[in-house]
Design a protein around this motif. Sequence first.
Motif, PDB file in Angstrom:
ATOM      1  N   PHE A  86       0.834  -1.196   0.000  1.00 19.23           N
ATOM      2  CA  PHE A  86       0.000   0.000   0.000  1.00 19.23           C
ATOM      3  C   PHE A  86       0.874   1.254   0.000  1.00 19.23           C
ATOM      4  O   PHE A  86       0.690   2.166  -0.814  1.00 19.23           O
ATOM      5  CB  PHE A  86      -0.909  -0.036   1.231  1.00 19.23           C
ATOM      6  CG  PHE A  86      -1.803   1.156   1.399  1.00 19.23           C
ATOM      7  CD1 PHE A  86      -2.871   1.376   0.559  1.00 19.23           C
ATOM      8  CD2 PHE A  86      -1.588   2.046   2.432  1.00 19.23           C
ATOM      9  CE1 PHE A  86      -3.708   2.466   0.731  1.00 19.23           C
ATOM     10  CE2 PHE A  86      -2.412   3.141   2.614  1.00 19.23           C
ATOM     11  CZ  PHE A  86      -3.474   3.350   1.760  1.00 19.23           C
ATOM     12  N   GLY A  87       1.857   1.282   0.906  1.00 16.83           N
ATOM     13  CA  GLY A  87       2.761   2.429   0.971  1.00 16.83           C
ATOM     14  C   GLY A  87       3.654   2.531  -0.254  1.00 16.83           C
ATOM     15  O   GLY A  87       3.956   3.640  -0.724  1.00 16.83           O
ATOM     16  N   ALA A  88       4.070   1.379  -0.792  1.00 18.58           N
ATOM     17  CA  ALA A  88       4.953   1.382  -1.960  1.00 18.58           C
ATOM     18  C   ALA A  88       4.281   2.005  -3.171  1.00 18.58           C
ATOM     19  O   ALA A  88       4.913   2.743  -3.937  1.00 18.58           O
ATOM     20  CB  ALA A  88       5.399  -0.039  -2.274  1.00 18.58           C
ATOM     21  N   LEU A  89       2.998   1.722  -3.361  1.00 18.74           N
ATOM     22  CA  LEU A  89       2.275   2.292  -4.495  1.00 18.74           C
ATOM     23  C   LEU A  89       2.171   3.811  -4.360  1.00 18.74           C
ATOM     24  O   LEU A  89       2.224   4.536  -5.368  1.00 18.74           O
ATOM     25  CB  LEU A  89       0.884   1.665  -4.607  1.00 18.74           C
ATOM     26  CG  LEU A  89       0.864   0.180  -4.986  1.00 18.74           C
ATOM     27  CD1 LEU A  89      -0.559  -0.360  -4.949  1.00 18.74           C
ATOM     28  CD2 LEU A  89       1.479  -0.036  -6.364  1.00 18.74           C
ATOM     29  N   PHE A  93       4.374   6.165  -6.961  1.00 18.83           N
ATOM     30  CA  PHE A  93       3.446   6.705  -7.960  1.00 18.83           C
ATOM     31  C   PHE A  93       4.094   7.709  -8.903  1.00 18.83           C
ATOM     32  O   PHE A  93       3.840   7.655 -10.122  1.00 18.83           O
ATOM     33  CB  PHE A  93       2.235   7.351  -7.286  1.00 18.83           C
ATOM     34  CG  PHE A  93       1.273   7.970  -8.272  1.00 18.83           C
ATOM     35  CD1 PHE A  93       0.367   7.181  -8.949  1.00 18.83           C
ATOM     36  CD2 PHE A  93       1.309   9.329  -8.553  1.00 18.83           C
ATOM     37  CE1 PHE A  93      -0.502   7.741  -9.886  1.00 18.83           C
ATOM     38  CE2 PHE A  93       0.453   9.894  -9.482  1.00 18.83           C
ATOM     39  CZ  PHE A  93      -0.460   9.101 -10.144  1.00 18.83           C
ATOM     40  N   PRO A  94       4.935   8.656  -8.429  1.00 16.22           N
ATOM     41  CA  PRO A  94       5.566   9.574  -9.390  1.00 16.22           C
ATOM     42  C   PRO A  94       6.392   8.844 -10.455  1.00 16.22           C
ATOM     43  O   PRO A  94       6.383   9.247 -11.624  1.00 16.22           O
ATOM     44  CB  PRO A  94       6.459  10.452  -8.489  1.00 16.22           C
ATOM     45  CG  PRO A  94       5.803  10.404  -7.151  1.00 16.22           C
ATOM     46  CD  PRO A  94       5.256   9.015  -7.040  1.00 16.22           C
ATOM     47  N   VAL A  95       7.066   7.766 -10.042  1.00 18.86           N
ATOM     48  CA  VAL A  95       7.849   6.996 -11.012  1.00 18.86           C
ATOM     49  C   VAL A  95       6.917   6.282 -11.991  1.00 18.86           C
ATOM     50  O   VAL A  95       7.148   6.282 -13.207  1.00 18.86           O
ATOM     51  CB  VAL A  95       8.757   5.978 -10.286  1.00 18.86           C
ATOM     52  CG1 VAL A  95       9.511   5.120 -11.303  1.00 18.86           C
ATOM     53  CG2 VAL A  95       9.724   6.696  -9.364  1.00 18.86           C
ATOM     54  N   ILE A  96       5.842   5.672 -11.453  1.00 17.09           N
ATOM     55  CA  ILE A  96       4.889   4.956 -12.308  1.00 17.09           C
ATOM     56  C   ILE A  96       4.265   5.905 -13.328  1.00 17.09           C
ATOM     57  O   ILE A  96       4.224   5.615 -14.529  1.00 17.09           O
ATOM     58  CB  ILE A  96       3.789   4.293 -11.448  1.00 17.09           C
ATOM     59  CG1 ILE A  96       4.396   3.246 -10.511  1.00 17.09           C
ATOM     60  CG2 ILE A  96       2.731   3.651 -12.331  1.00 17.09           C
ATOM     61  CD1 ILE A  96       3.422   2.710  -9.488  1.00 17.09           C
TER      62      ILE A  96
END
Length: 265
Positions: A86-89, A93-96
């Motif tokens: 959850f925290g990783a997403l 997110f900016p990288v994704i």
Amino acid sequence: MSDTEKDEIEGSKAPLIEHLIELRSRLLKTVIAVLVAFLICFYFASDIFNILIMPYESAVGDARPVEMIFTAPQEYFFTQMKLALFGALFIAFPVIASQIYMFMAPGLYRHEREAFYPFLLATPILFATGAALVFFVVMPLALQFFLSMEQTGEGVAQIVHLPKVSEYLGLVMTLIFAFGLVFQLPVVLTLLARAGLVDAEGLKAKRKYAVVGTFVMAAVLTPPDPVSQLGLAVPTLLLYELSILSVKFVEKKRLERDLEGDEFS
């Protein structure tokens, strides 16, 4: 289509194998970013969970100590795994988003690439705004509503709330994702307006259906209490009205661009 735009399209053409290599590269960078963020979040999973407990602590107050349980040996471990993902997403997110944009950018005109920049900025801001609304307003009020159903006192059976860590985390994650996604409504409708799929007058005409759909969605996505349902429905309706204004702005800009094109043709 102008000569400049034709040159941009010709310059962006590439064989299929190059597109596949580019896609693999973007996916690899995205996976690495999520994995690194996952490992960091897993290391600090207990600290992150203690932060997410704050709305519950606010609802309980000083009346009694805050307690949570897990009923299976592996339950808290898997809860930490979910929390880390959850925290990783969030962190990645900016990288994704940047990898998705860089993969799509060569196929867009220059003015289309420039038009995407505000949406890349608005998306995380709106998601964070929805998450903050959950954390600071909706969750404390909803938990106070649920805790008010406890039964204590002499001469009656004691019915108290003792939440499981996995169920509490599931509730928090569901509400944060629900509010975060709903808060993307202006972005989605504005992009659809740029594509010519929706217009302001159409959105106004469908306002009554939007109201009904919003409350149905709130009933499905949130717990069965009026606080969290209204907490999602009311901001969604406000965002719908904001979307109409945003679509009007897009239509105005498109009209101005068309008039300028007619002048130079």
